[in-house]
Structures are given as C-alpha cells and as structure tokens.
Design a protein around this motif. Structure first.
Motif, short mmCIF file in Angstrom:
data_model
loop_
_atom_site.label_atom_id
_atom_site.label_comp_id
_atom_site.label_asym_id
_atom_site.label_seq_id
_atom_site.Cartn_x
_atom_site.Cartn_y
_atom_site.Cartn_z
N ASN A 128 0.84 -1.19 0.00
CA ASN A 128 0.00 0.00 0.00
C ASN A 128 0.89 1.25 0.00
N LYS A 129 0.27 2.42 -0.02
CA LYS A 129 1.03 3.66 -0.14
C LYS A 129 1.99 3.87 1.03
N GLU A 130 1.52 3.54 2.24
CA GLU A 130 2.37 3.73 3.42
C GLU A 130 3.57 2.79 3.38
N GLN A 131 3.31 1.53 3.03
CA GLN A 131 4.41 0.56 2.93
C GLN A 131 5.38 0.94 1.82
N LEU A 132 4.82 1.46 0.73
CA LEU A 132 5.66 1.85 -0.40
C LEU A 132 6.58 3.00 0.00
N ALA A 133 6.04 3.94 0.78
CA ALA A 133 6.84 5.08 1.21
C ALA A 133 7.95 4.66 2.16
N ASN A 134 7.73 3.57 2.90
CA ASN A 134 8.72 3.11 3.88
C ASN A 134 9.69 2.07 3.31
#
Length: 371
Positions: free
Chosen positions: A210-216
């Motif tokens: 997801n977007k949060e995991q992708l950012a991290n």
C-alpha cells in the motif's frame, strides 16, 4: 604560528586541490572534518581528524575517526587500523593531508569495500562447504572491474557467475553476467532467472504494497542474497531425488546427462521446485486418481526454493505468495499443485486413461482369442 596552525593553513589551502573529489566541512584546531568522494553519495566517506594534545607529530600520530552511511562498521574499524599504522610511519611530519590521501586512494583502489560484510559472509559459507567437499566452491574478487565471481560446485556440476557491483550500490542491485555451467539447460535457466529476480526484489518494492508501505520501502543489499542462492542451489541439485522413483535426478557425471527432451531420463523442474525424471512425472500424471483440483506433488517435504516464493519479505527473506502454499497440507508432504507446460486438466487426463485402459482390454481379448 605553531605547528598545528601551519598544518591547518595547509589543509585549507591544499586539501581540495591535492585530493581530488574532497570537500572541507570544518577545519579548526579541535576538529578537521573532510568528506571524501562527496559527489558519489553511495561512496562518500567522512574523515574526522583530531590533533593529540601532546607530542604531535614527533611521538603521537593524528587521531582518526571514520563515518559513512554506506560502509559498514567493520570496514570503518579495519580502515582506521590501516590509517593509524600509516600515520605512525610518518611521525615528525604533517599527517592530515597524508592520511586523507591514503584513505581516498584506498577507496578508489578497493571499490568492493562497500560490500565487505557480504563478501566476508560468503567466504565463511564457502569455508564451511570446503570442510565437507574438497572440491569446494570459490569466490574471486576483481577490484579493477568492481565485480565478484562465484564458482559454485555441487558434485561434478559447476555454475559460474559474475556479480558486478555498480557505483550506486546498494540502491541499485548487482548485475549478474557471464553465467556458465554444465548443468541441464532447465536448471541453468532457473538459476539465471531466479538470481536476477532476487536481485531485482532487493531494490524494487512489490506491487502489492500500500502507499504507506511503499513510502517506507528501503532497498537492501543484493550481493550476498543472489550469490548465496546460486551457491546453495548448485550445491543441492546433484543430491535431489525424483519423488516418484526415489533415485537421483542428475547423472553422477555431467557428460552422461540425458539431452533428448522426449526421453524418460530428461530432467524436469516443476512449480513447487522439485526435480523429476520426465518419464516418472508423465506416468504419475497419467495414472488415476485424478482429483478435481489437479494432482499435488508427492514429494515428502517442501522444497526450499519453490517458485511459490516470489517476493522479498521484511529482513530480506523470501515469502510465499501462492495460495496453494497457504493451504493446510498433510505433514511430510509437499502438497503443492503440479504445474508444467504439458500438465493437462482432469477431464482430459480421465479421457486419456479410459482410452488407454480400453486399448489394454482389447489387446488382452486378442491374446485370449489367439490362445
């Protein structure tokens, strides 16, 4: 002006001119801080220098501390020892520019130091292998081309691959090239493709994030993971047993390999990772029963390198994505659905079996009639 003040003036005037690709961050009596290779973010090393309070430079060498975001603590410690020894060889002279030049030249001459810990771990793995096999695998470092060559061995089989370490490592994965082997083509294709995929997964996030995991998401180092895979797979191939006949799949001598794609002894690798004799696999698939979901692999254990494991999980481990891997499987059985180019559906398999049985009955009737 005392000795240290004169040396500081020399640093300000000469450092960036004499030591190419260096940058002065601070230059004071309490701390000299210089960035080496500042225009190469994945190779930058910060050198902190302090002058001893007494007897510098006649009896005491300059104090050195190394910092970076890429090089390991082990590398910092080893290079610091080398610099300290070099500085002691030049007691009585200004040492700051000397040790800075020494440190930068070391980085340029040894580009593989960026993956020092991975190389040492691979060597430890190879050393443990050598104790069990006199013809152990080898690791060759090529500093001039910034590459590592692995010669992996399993029995009489060899797989050779070179991993080139790019300037942007570890943000960019190693490039695998120069593969050579006497293994069957199906296993060479598997090693080549899967090792490249492991390297890619180290630096590219999975699509399922997801977007949060992708950012991290953070790239991880790929050299050890890819070469470790090649090493272990090559080591194990010659020991693998066909799950049907329970005999080794590969011939002891590579020159005796069956190359005819239609022969029973031809080697096949299926989705779950197990190796079969082609004749054994065809016979197993053609014989009843024919479960609705398709036949499962009859091997007595899960394969450690199943194709069901397709993405790099947290911590750099491979995690399973196949739904067949997530089912409740009978203990001691692989249980993954067999998948192959020529695996047929249940109805076709049943029809072929019925046709085969009908032909057998006809032959038996003819024999009985002739008797």
């Amino acid at each position: 002006m005392d000795f240290i003040e004169r040396e500081l003036c020399d640093i300000r005037a000469k450092c960036e001119q004499q030591i190419a690709d260096s940058k002065i961050i601070s230059c004071s009596p309490t701390l000299v801080r210089i960035d080496l290779l500042p225009h190469r973010p994945n190779r930058t090393l910060t050198v902190c220098l302090r002058f001893p309070e007494e007897d510098y430079p006649k009896a005491s060498a300059i104090l050195v501390e190394l910092k970076s975001k890429v090089y390991s603590e082990r590398f910092h410690a080893e290079l610091t020892k080398l610099i300290d020894a070099y500085a002691r060889e030049h007691l009585g002279r200004p040492q700051a520019l000397l040790v800075l030049s020494f440190a930068q030249q070391y980085l340029l001459d040894n580009p593989l130091c960026v993956c020092l810990d991975e190389i040492k771990q691979l060597r430890m793995d190879l050393k443990s292998e050598e104790q069990a096999d006199d013809r152990g695998s080898q690791l060759k470092l090529k500093q001039r081309t910034s590459s590592v060559e692995l010669i992996a061995r399993g029995g009489n089989y060899v797989y050779r691959v070179t991993a080139a370490v790019p300037d942007s490592y570890p943000n960019q994965s190693v490039e695998l090239r120069g593969q050579q082997s006497n293994l069957p083509n199906v296993l060479i294709r598997y090693l080549n493709g899967q090792s490249r995929e492991i390297a890619r997964q180290c630096v590219e996030p999975p699509l399922r994030l997801n977007k949060e995991q992708l950012a991290n998401f953070q790239p991880v180092r790929s050299l050890y993971r890819t070469l470790k895979f090649c090493l272990e797979a090559t080591r194990d191939f010659h020991q693998e047993l066909c799950p049907i006949c329970d005999k080794t799949v590969l011939q002891r001598e590579p020159e005796n390999l069956v190359l005819d794609e239609h022969a029973d002894g031809f080697v096949e690798r299926v989705y779950c990772g197990h190796l079969f004799h082609q004749g054994c696999l065809k016979h197993y698939l053609a014989e009843p029963p024919f479960p609705k979901g398709g036949k499962l692999c009859p091997a007595k254990r899960r394969h450690p390198r199943s194709d069901a494991q397709t993405y790099m999980g947290r911590g750099g481990t491979l995690e399973a994505t196949s739904t067949s891997c997530k089912k409740t499987i009978e203990p001691g059985v692989c249980g993954i659905k067999l998948a192959h180019d020529w695996v047929v559906n249940v109805k076709t398999a049943e029809a072929r079996w019925a046709q085969k049985q009908a032909r057998q009955r006809e032959l038996e009737e003819v024999v009985d009639f002739l008797q």
